[in-house]
Design an enzyme around this catalytic site. Sequence first.
Site, mmCIF file in Angstrom:
data_model
loop_
_atom_site.group_PDB
_atom_site.id
_atom_site.type_symbol
_atom_site.label_atom_id
_atom_site.label_comp_id
_atom_site.label_asym_id
_atom_site.label_seq_id
_atom_site.Cartn_x
_atom_site.Cartn_y
_atom_site.Cartn_z
ATOM 1 N N ASN A 9 4.835 0.969 31.284
ATOM 2 C CA ASN A 9 4.933 -0.018 30.208
ATOM 3 C C ASN A 9 6.017 0.473 29.254
ATOM 4 O O ASN A 9 5.784 1.369 28.452
ATOM 5 C CB ASN A 9 3.579 -0.130 29.492
ATOM 6 C CG ASN A 9 3.636 -1.064 28.293
ATOM 7 O OD1 ASN A 9 4.644 -1.735 28.060
ATOM 8 N ND2 ASN A 9 2.560 -1.107 27.525
ATOM 9 N N TRP A 10 7.173 -0.129 29.385
ATOM 10 C CA TRP A 10 8.318 0.340 28.589
ATOM 11 C C TRP A 10 8.217 -0.101 27.128
ATOM 12 O O TRP A 10 9.027 0.300 26.302
ATOM 13 C CB TRP A 10 9.632 -0.163 29.201
ATOM 14 C CG TRP A 10 9.948 0.422 30.554
ATOM 15 C CD1 TRP A 10 9.181 1.306 31.276
ATOM 16 C CD2 TRP A 10 11.114 0.164 31.353
ATOM 17 N NE1 TRP A 10 9.800 1.607 32.470
ATOM 18 C CE2 TRP A 10 10.997 0.928 32.546
ATOM 19 C CE3 TRP A 10 12.255 -0.626 31.183
ATOM 20 C CZ2 TRP A 10 11.971 0.906 33.548
ATOM 21 C CZ3 TRP A 10 13.222 -0.647 32.180
ATOM 22 C CH2 TRP A 10 13.080 0.119 33.349
ATOM 23 N N LYS A 11 7.275 -0.965 26.817
ATOM 24 C CA LYS A 11 7.093 -1.461 25.448
ATOM 25 C C LYS A 11 8.417 -1.996 24.892
ATOM 26 O O LYS A 11 9.192 -2.555 25.666
ATOM 27 C CB LYS A 11 6.461 -0.371 24.571
ATOM 28 C CG LYS A 11 5.157 0.161 25.198
ATOM 29 C CD LYS A 11 4.342 1.032 24.289
ATOM 30 C CE LYS A 11 3.079 1.491 25.009
ATOM 31 N NZ LYS A 11 2.202 2.300 24.173
ATOM 32 N N HIS A 95 -2.933 -5.746 25.837
ATOM 33 C CA HIS A 95 -2.657 -4.377 25.374
ATOM 34 C C HIS A 95 -3.119 -4.236 23.926
ATOM 35 O O HIS A 95 -2.989 -5.180 23.130
ATOM 36 C CB HIS A 95 -1.160 -4.079 25.485
ATOM 37 C CG HIS A 95 -0.855 -2.626 25.317
ATOM 38 N ND1 HIS A 95 -0.840 -2.023 24.088
ATOM 39 C CD2 HIS A 95 -0.610 -1.657 26.227
ATOM 40 C CE1 HIS A 95 -0.573 -0.731 24.246
ATOM 41 N NE2 HIS A 95 -0.428 -0.482 25.535
ATOM 42 N N GLU A 97 -1.857 -2.912 21.499
ATOM 43 C CA GLU A 97 -0.796 -3.193 20.523
ATOM 44 C C GLU A 97 -0.636 -4.700 20.322
ATOM 45 O O GLU A 97 -0.333 -5.159 19.214
ATOM 46 C CB GLU A 97 0.518 -2.532 20.976
ATOM 47 C CG GLU A 97 0.444 -1.017 20.786
ATOM 48 C CD GLU A 97 1.345 -0.214 21.704
ATOM 49 O OE1 GLU A 97 2.233 -0.778 22.355
ATOM 50 O OE2 GLU A 97 1.145 1.026 21.768
ATOM 51 N N GLU A 181 -7.609 1.956 28.281
ATOM 52 C CA GLU A 181 -6.681 2.613 27.363
ATOM 53 C C GLU A 181 -7.379 2.837 26.017
ATOM 54 O O GLU A 181 -7.331 1.955 25.138
ATOM 55 C CB GLU A 181 -5.441 1.742 27.143
ATOM 56 C CG GLU A 181 -4.607 1.516 28.381
ATOM 57 C CD GLU A 181 -3.125 1.316 28.041
ATOM 58 O OE1 GLU A 181 -2.306 1.906 28.739
ATOM 59 O OE2 GLU A 181 -2.810 0.601 27.079
ATOM 60 N N GLY A 187 0.005 7.115 22.732
ATOM 61 C CA GLY A 187 1.146 7.623 21.981
ATOM 62 C C GLY A 187 0.834 8.788 21.067
ATOM 63 O O GLY A 187 1.633 9.120 20.192
ATOM 64 N N SER A 227 -1.298 8.584 26.718
ATOM 65 C CA SER A 227 -0.718 9.934 26.763
ATOM 66 C C SER A 227 -0.734 10.548 28.160
ATOM 67 O O SER A 227 -0.886 11.769 28.295
ATOM 68 C CB SER A 227 -1.414 10.845 25.745
ATOM 69 O OG SER A 227 -1.192 10.374 24.422
ATOM 70 N N GLY A 248 3.101 4.788 28.949
ATOM 71 C CA GLY A 248 4.087 4.393 27.948
ATOM 72 C C GLY A 248 5.233 5.391 27.899
ATOM 73 O O GLY A 248 6.167 5.340 28.696
ATOM 74 N N GLY A 249 5.137 6.335 26.981
ATOM 75 C CA GLY A 249 6.230 7.279 26.710
ATOM 76 C C GLY A 249 6.830 7.929 27.951
ATOM 77 O O GLY A 249 8.059 7.961 28.116
#
Length: 270
Positions: A9-11, A95, A97, A181, A187, A227, A248-249
């Site tokens: 997930n590149w956000k 998600h 977010e 999640e 993150g 994470s 993500g990251g």
Amino acid sequence: MRIPIMAGNWKMNCDNDEAWDLAVAVADGVEEIEGCQVVLCPPFTALSTVEEALEGTDLALGAQDLYWADSGAFTGEVSARMLTSCGCEYVIIGHSERRGRFGKPPEDDPRLLTVFGDNDATVNRKVRAAVAADLLPIVCVGELLSEREAGQTDEVVRQQVLAALEGLAEEDILDLTFAYEPVWAIGTGQVCDAPEANRVIRLIRDLLAEKVGTAEAENLAILYGGSVSPDNIRGLMEQPEIDGGLVGGASLKAEAFCELVRVAAEVRGA
Ligand code: 13P
């Protein structure tokens, strides 16, 4: 036997040049790896670029959200058909977010959180629109830190899962991939303990079993997100219920992401 999935997930990262470079680097890096489905979810603006970069590979393209209507006066929104026309097979839905459930709010004004408007009802509509368009939803669920501390984790997850499934036919549920999640793990570098993630994912599988039967539920991949990194992926994948990651990251660094795919394939593939 469930095939593991590693979804990036590149956000809100990567312009088109960066997206091209990252997609090509990931595709090259995982070329020889078998036994793990890789999904890249760039922002809407880079979907077509990444589709082109993935041409001829086994990697799948996913979007990060959609709107449930087919078309109309919904400024700024994107429909399921628009996503399939960009080559999407998957779509992330719900998600935290997008639900405005940030572990740590990015803005100091709480009113701004309403910009991110998903809730259980919109998530359900989006899931139904996705399956109607033959998109494979990756449905995110997970508790806030305050909810975990209050002992509400199981109830929150249960509520989110059941709401997402409302009104879905059994055959549609079989197209779903849930991702657990925990919001506090996203993150933060604070990964959920692997056995605890395994326990919550088992709970999700049990809920799915009530809808589609035990045998079918055993075939559904359920992911962990929050994470995930090359340092913790092995421990997560060694858990029997965890079928991969929503990342993500670490998905923004080709080398790290390819390592996640390699370990997932090694531990759970073939
Ligand atoms: P991080 O891997 O950066 O914690 O993000 C997880 C996530 O939100 C994936 O959807």
